[in-house]
Motif scaffolding. Structure first.
Motif, mmCIF file in Angstrom:
data_model
loop_
_atom_site.group_PDB
_atom_site.id
_atom_site.type_symbol
_atom_site.label_atom_id
_atom_site.label_comp_id
_atom_site.label_asym_id
_atom_site.label_seq_id
_atom_site.Cartn_x
_atom_site.Cartn_y
_atom_site.Cartn_z
ATOM 1 N N SER A 140 -30.877 59.050 54.048
ATOM 2 C CA SER A 140 -30.810 59.899 53.086
ATOM 3 C C SER A 140 -29.767 59.972 51.949
ATOM 4 O O SER A 140 -29.765 60.665 50.850
ATOM 5 C CB SER A 140 -31.152 61.475 53.404
ATOM 6 O OG SER A 140 -29.765 61.698 53.963
ATOM 7 N N ILE A 141 -28.861 58.977 52.198
ATOM 8 C CA ILE A 141 -27.620 58.887 51.217
ATOM 9 C C ILE A 141 -27.622 57.146 50.684
ATOM 10 O O ILE A 141 -27.957 56.357 50.946
ATOM 11 C CB ILE A 141 -26.303 58.853 52.150
ATOM 12 C CG1 ILE A 141 -26.375 60.268 52.868
ATOM 13 C CG2 ILE A 141 -24.894 58.669 51.352
ATOM 14 C CD1 ILE A 141 -24.956 60.248 53.795
ATOM 15 N N LYS A 142 -27.490 57.736 49.301
ATOM 16 C CA LYS A 142 -27.638 56.327 48.521
ATOM 17 C C LYS A 142 -26.196 56.420 47.949
ATOM 18 O O LYS A 142 -25.603 57.125 47.437
ATOM 19 C CB LYS A 142 -28.495 56.414 47.277
ATOM 20 C CG LYS A 142 -28.755 55.216 46.255
ATOM 21 C CD LYS A 142 -29.959 55.316 45.623
ATOM 22 C CE LYS A 142 -31.413 55.099 46.567
ATOM 23 N NZ LYS A 142 -32.327 54.992 45.321
ATOM 24 N N ILE A 143 -25.634 55.059 47.996
ATOM 25 C CA ILE A 143 -24.304 54.806 47.549
ATOM 26 C C ILE A 143 -24.116 54.089 46.160
ATOM 27 O O ILE A 143 -24.904 53.026 45.959
ATOM 28 C CB ILE A 143 -23.424 54.125 48.347
ATOM 29 C CG1 ILE A 143 -23.544 54.861 49.904
ATOM 30 C CG2 ILE A 143 -21.916 53.868 47.866
ATOM 31 C CD1 ILE A 143 -22.841 56.140 49.719
ATOM 32 N N PHE A 144 -23.510 54.348 45.132
ATOM 33 C CA PHE A 144 -23.333 53.820 43.937
ATOM 34 C C PHE A 144 -21.894 53.335 43.764
ATOM 35 O O PHE A 144 -21.091 54.057 43.479
ATOM 36 C CB PHE A 144 -24.030 54.536 42.798
ATOM 37 C CG PHE A 144 -25.313 54.909 42.600
ATOM 38 C CD1 PHE A 144 -26.091 54.249 42.253
ATOM 39 C CD2 PHE A 144 -25.657 56.021 43.384
ATOM 40 C CE1 PHE A 144 -27.633 54.725 42.025
ATOM 41 C CE2 PHE A 144 -27.114 56.580 43.480
ATOM 42 C CZ PHE A 144 -28.076 55.704 42.782
ATOM 43 N N LEU A 145 -21.704 52.045 43.649
ATOM 44 C CA LEU A 145 -20.254 51.620 43.480
ATOM 45 C C LEU A 145 -20.369 50.752 42.171
ATOM 46 O O LEU A 145 -21.078 49.832 41.856
ATOM 47 C CB LEU A 145 -20.101 50.579 44.576
ATOM 48 C CG LEU A 145 -20.255 51.008 45.946
ATOM 49 C CD1 LEU A 145 -19.834 50.023 47.201
ATOM 50 C CD2 LEU A 145 -19.043 52.255 46.266
ATOM 51 N N GLY A 146 -19.455 51.372 41.192
ATOM 52 C CA GLY A 146 -19.181 50.580 40.032
ATOM 53 C C GLY A 146 -17.362 50.128 40.053
ATOM 54 O O GLY A 146 -16.803 50.678 40.466
ATOM 55 N N ALA A 147 -17.523 49.083 39.193
ATOM 56 C CA ALA A 147 -16.054 48.257 39.124
ATOM 57 C C ALA A 147 -15.967 47.469 38.009
ATOM 58 O O ALA A 147 -17.168 47.321 37.516
ATOM 59 C CB ALA A 147 -15.793 47.608 40.526
ATOM 60 N N ARG A 148 -14.704 46.901 37.593
ATOM 61 C CA ARG A 148 -14.806 45.940 36.499
ATOM 62 C C ARG A 148 -15.184 44.600 36.906
ATOM 63 O O ARG A 148 -15.913 43.997 36.114
ATOM 64 C CB ARG A 148 -13.142 45.788 36.228
ATOM 65 C CG ARG A 148 -12.647 47.245 35.546
ATOM 66 C CD ARG A 148 -11.225 46.753 35.197
ATOM 67 N NE ARG A 148 -10.099 46.381 36.252
ATOM 68 C CZ ARG A 148 -9.375 46.772 37.021
ATOM 69 N NH1 ARG A 148 -9.616 48.227 37.317
ATOM 70 N NH2 ARG A 148 -8.886 46.173 38.046
ATOM 71 N N THR A 149 -15.168 44.251 38.223
ATOM 72 C CA THR A 149 -15.341 42.898 38.667
ATOM 73 C C THR A 149 -15.847 42.815 39.948
ATOM 74 O O THR A 149 -15.536 43.911 40.764
ATOM 75 C CB THR A 149 -14.226 41.807 38.488
ATOM 76 O OG1 THR A 149 -13.148 42.034 39.315
ATOM 77 C CG2 THR A 149 -13.664 41.842 37.067
ATOM 78 N N LYS A 150 -16.433 41.972 40.672
ATOM 79 C CA LYS A 150 -16.903 41.469 41.973
ATOM 80 C C LYS A 150 -15.706 41.924 42.853
ATOM 81 O O LYS A 150 -15.899 42.534 43.887
ATOM 82 C CB LYS A 150 -17.448 40.120 42.214
ATOM 83 C CG LYS A 150 -17.881 40.079 43.646
ATOM 84 C CD LYS A 150 -18.163 38.503 43.653
ATOM 85 C CE LYS A 150 -18.865 38.387 45.231
ATOM 86 N NZ LYS A 150 -19.445 37.114 45.436
ATOM 87 N N GLU A 151 -14.372 41.578 42.491
ATOM 88 C CA GLU A 151 -13.355 41.431 43.529
ATOM 89 C C GLU A 151 -12.798 43.075 43.491
ATOM 90 O O GLU A 151 -12.096 43.470 44.467
ATOM 91 C CB GLU A 151 -12.041 40.930 42.877
ATOM 92 C CG GLU A 151 -12.176 39.352 43.037
ATOM 93 C CD GLU A 151 -13.256 38.632 42.157
ATOM 94 O OE1 GLU A 151 -13.458 39.515 41.002
ATOM 95 O OE2 GLU A 151 -13.748 37.547 42.316
ATOM 96 N N CYS A 152 -13.178 43.977 42.463
ATOM 97 C CA CYS A 152 -12.891 45.234 42.465
ATOM 98 C C CYS A 152 -13.935 46.031 43.122
ATOM 99 O O CYS A 152 -13.659 47.289 43.267
ATOM 100 C CB CYS A 152 -12.504 45.946 41.155
ATOM 101 S SG CYS A 152 -11.313 44.707 40.364
ATOM 102 N N VAL A 153 -15.045 45.545 43.723
ATOM 103 C CA VAL A 153 -16.087 46.394 44.438
ATOM 104 C C VAL A 153 -15.641 46.555 45.734
ATOM 105 O O VAL A 153 -15.521 45.676 46.536
ATOM 106 C CB VAL A 153 -17.565 45.969 44.406
ATOM 107 C CG1 VAL A 153 -18.122 46.442 45.417
ATOM 108 C CG2 VAL A 153 -17.942 45.487 42.949
ATOM 109 N N LEU A 154 -15.165 47.802 46.178
ATOM 110 C CA LEU A 154 -14.422 47.940 47.396
ATOM 111 C C LEU A 154 -15.356 48.778 48.368
ATOM 112 O O LEU A 154 -16.328 49.522 48.053
ATOM 113 C CB LEU A 154 -13.190 48.968 47.173
ATOM 114 C CG LEU A 154 -12.196 48.513 46.238
ATOM 115 C CD1 LEU A 154 -11.215 49.396 45.969
ATOM 116 C CD2 LEU A 154 -11.594 47.285 46.621
ATOM 117 N N CYS A 155 -15.008 48.586 49.791
ATOM 118 C CA CYS A 155 -15.652 49.289 50.775
ATOM 119 C C CYS A 155 -17.130 49.150 50.913
ATOM 120 O O CYS A 155 -17.961 49.827 51.774
ATOM 121 C CB CYS A 155 -15.484 50.686 50.826
ATOM 122 S SG CYS A 155 -13.718 51.196 50.625
#
Length: 266
Positions: A140-155
């Motif tokens: 039931s949980i959807k996670i949205f991860l935003g970042a400047r670059t691939k290297e900054c996409v965390l966790c």
């Protein structure tokens, strides 16, 4: 509330300029709730003199390390630069947990959790708490991860290990969708609305998300960032304008988590 010295268990670089530090802790400190924060001061040297605020990233208790908390941080200045040099076995001066965290309901059937950059720090704790402590179905949980670059996409892997659906977006298109993460959120909202949105990230992201939540009539809780000198409401240095006429809120005492409708953005 705990006030004193804690021992560093580890302090590992996880990506680019990002580090994760584990701190041995007491019962008071391990009682932190998702969205709360701690104030940390270095125990060696004179400067920086004041403590700095950090969101609680995780709280754990296991046979190997006992009770501990984790802090995820980005090296952006003198304080975090010196923090990144701390070794296991050294000590830090810590105060917390502080502030008001996310208001949670055990009966959620669809949740959007949105994190921009280092804003992911409290959102992983929130996600794991919902699944482990409140028995919310991971589907039931959807996670949205935003970042400047691939290297900054965390966790990403941490969320994946909980069986959570993950959508990523980067400014340069090196990971996920080549757009702002708020665009991905609105696309998903248009298809199926959640009961609640939880978010933490840059001010512009939160402002945009607050507008989207209002448009689709979805409740939204946002974790705000601010410079703090005390962390307990004494210095009044973390004031932000509320939506009520002539009202001001303080991130350390009234937040850091707020209903997005209570904040005057822009």
């Amino acid at each position: 509330m705990f006030l004193g010295k804690v021992q560093v268990l580890w302090n590992n670089r996880v990506s680019s300029s990002y580090y994760k530090i584990g701190l041995n802790c007491s019962e008071d400190l391990s009682a932190a709730m998702p969205g709360q924060f701690v104030m940390i001061r270095l125990t060696s040297g004179i400067m920086p003199l004041l403590r700095r605020p950090f969101s609680v990233h995780n709280v754990k208790d296991n046979k190997t390390n006992g009770k501990y908390i984790e802090i995820l941080y980005d090296v952006v200045g003198e304080f975090t630069g010196r923090l990144s040099e701390i070794k296991a076995g050294e000590w830090l001066d810590i105060m917390g947990p502080l502030g008001k965290g996310f208001v949670l309901n055990k009966n959620y059937s669809k949740i959007f959790i949105v994190a921009g950059g280092i804003g992911v720090a409290p959102m992983f704790f929130l996600s794991s708490y919902l699944v482990e402590k409140q028995n919310v179905d991971s589907l039931s949980i959807k996670i949205f991860l935003g970042a400047r670059t691939k290297e900054c996409v965390l966790c990403r892997d941490d969320f994946f290990n909980y069986g959570l659906e993950i959508i990523t977006a980067t400014d340069d298109g090196s990971e996920g969708e080549p757009c702002f993460i708020t665009n991905s959120v609105e696309t998903a909202l248009a298809q199926s609305r959640p009961e609640i949105i939880f978010a933490c990230g840059p001010l512009g992201m939160l402002q945009s998300l607050a507008g989207i939540a209002q448009k689709y009539e979805v409740p939204c809780q946002v974790s705000m960032e601010s410079l703090m000198a005390c962390g307990i409401g004494a210095c009044l240095g973390c004031a932000l304008e509320g939506n009520d006429k002539n009202s001001y809120l303080h991130v350390c005492k009234d937040g850091p988590v707020f209903d997005s409708r209570d904040i005057k953005f822009g």
